[in-house]
Scaffold this active site. Sequence first.
Site, PDB file in Angstrom:
ATOM      1  N   ARG A   1      -9.728   0.613  -8.562  1.00 40.95           N
ATOM      2  CA  ARG A   1      -8.439   0.547  -8.414  1.00 40.95           C
ATOM      3  C   ARG A   1      -7.803   0.168  -9.694  1.00 40.95           C
ATOM      4  O   ARG A   1      -6.671  -0.331  -9.849  1.00 40.95           O
ATOM      5  CB  ARG A   1      -8.006  -0.379  -7.402  1.00 40.95           C
TER       6      ARG A   1
ATOM      7  N   ARG B   1      -1.565  -1.787  -8.691  1.00 41.75           N
ATOM      8  CA  ARG B   1      -0.775  -2.738  -8.382  1.00 41.75           C
ATOM      9  C   ARG B   1      -0.734  -3.968  -9.593  1.00 41.75           C
ATOM     10  O   ARG B   1       0.262  -4.687  -9.497  1.00 41.75           O
ATOM     11  CB  ARG B   1      -0.427  -3.328  -7.130  1.00 41.75           C
TER      12      ARG B   1
ATOM     13  N   ARG C   1       6.653   3.132  -9.011  1.00 39.04           N
ATOM     14  CA  ARG C   1       6.860   2.752  -7.582  1.00 39.04           C
ATOM     15  C   ARG C   1       7.966   2.430  -7.203  1.00 39.04           C
ATOM     16  O   ARG C   1       8.533   2.777  -5.572  1.00 39.04           O
ATOM     17  CB  ARG C   1       5.666   1.882  -6.993  1.00 39.04           C
TER      18      ARG C   1
ATOM     19  N   ASP D   1      -5.772   8.879  -2.800  1.00 38.33           N
ATOM     20  CA  ASP D   1      -5.893   7.773  -1.650  1.00 38.33           C
ATOM     21  C   ASP D   1      -6.924   8.781  -0.692  1.00 38.33           C
ATOM     22  O   ASP D   1      -6.861   9.757  -0.580  1.00 38.33           O
ATOM     23  CB  ASP D   1      -4.673   7.481  -0.846  1.00 38.33           C
TER      24      ASP D   1
ATOM     25  N   TYR E   1     -10.127   4.411  10.339  1.00 35.46           N
ATOM     26  CA  TYR E   1      -8.759   4.373  10.038  1.00 35.46           C
ATOM     27  C   TYR E   1      -8.088   5.060  11.353  1.00 35.46           C
ATOM     28  O   TYR E   1      -6.964   4.643  11.838  1.00 35.46           O
ATOM     29  CB  TYR E   1      -8.364   4.636   8.842  1.00 35.46           C
TER      30      TYR E   1
END
Length: 360
Positions: A31, A35, A44, A82, A158
Amino acid sequence: MTSAFPPLKNDLLLRAARGEETERAPVWVMRQAGRYLPEFHEVRAHHSFFEVCRTPALSMELTLQPIRRYAGLIDAAIIFSDILVVPQAMGMEVQMNPGPYFPDPLVTPADVEKLTKHVDVDKELGYVYEAITITRKALDGQVPLIGFCGAPWTLFSYMIEGGGTKTFQKSKTWLFKYPEESKALLMRIADVCVDFLVGQIKAGAQLVQVFDSWAGELAPHDFEQFSLPYLKHIATNVRSKLAAAQIPAVPMTLFPKGANTALASLAEHAGYDVIGIDWCIEPSEARRLVSDKVALQGNMDPNVLYGGKDAIEREAKRMCEGFKGGKSVKGWIANLGHGITPGRPGRPPLVLRMCAQILD
């Protein structure tokens, strides 16, 4: 295809992934395009998450952000995408608000009929391939580019849970109540993953990683039934399809988070060049379990980055010595034991590069 790309100037990651002795441990961060970077938030602010994933120029931009910010400190880029693009390619709707949400999850095996029967992976996920190709060119050989996908068990969870979960009640109900139907769905997912990774490699990915983020949620005997066979299927069939197309194989990494009791079996049977480990096992123990069969990647707890300079230095040194084991650096990729958290910790690539330098 390779000749169309700039020559690679830093092959440290690829050599370590092949188990070679290296002058220092290569560094990248799961990652790392994310963020914790202010420039990520700037992008974003104007684009939704999956819009970024589906727009090659934006995916490229986010992939390159940490390479620019930490120039010379990171030894690999990983394409911004993703794992849930695979369920999307199979016909499921996935939203981010803010975490993953499936408005219409699979409730019973009959719902599998709602999935696309014959997935044209190249058509559905071609935007990822385009992002990889333009990013590989934009990197200009500075570092290798990593492609990835989710593992079948993690994606299966998921698709049935409808998002994140702490109990895995719905997905495990399938395993125990509908074992054969579960295995059939896991194989369908695995086949899509095979084609997806092959396409990424053709597009320019120089190493690929399979994320089994929920591997540790399975009991050892369930892992042997519902995860390992499909992980092995991916590794075997990616290589066979590349060979049939006369395309050189690239190193493959498996990150089975939490499945530390399965490390020996994975090293022996799964077919990957590198296994990523989390922070819940000592590096020396992981090396003992896998011997020299595979390279290792990991394994600092991401939350150490919030502990301050003294804690970071202490833990970095401890981790390095654990991987070194009194020997030279061989078959180790310095990384966190999971993805970096969304907050804004101190410079994570610098921390891991410090780890590598401890061993110089």
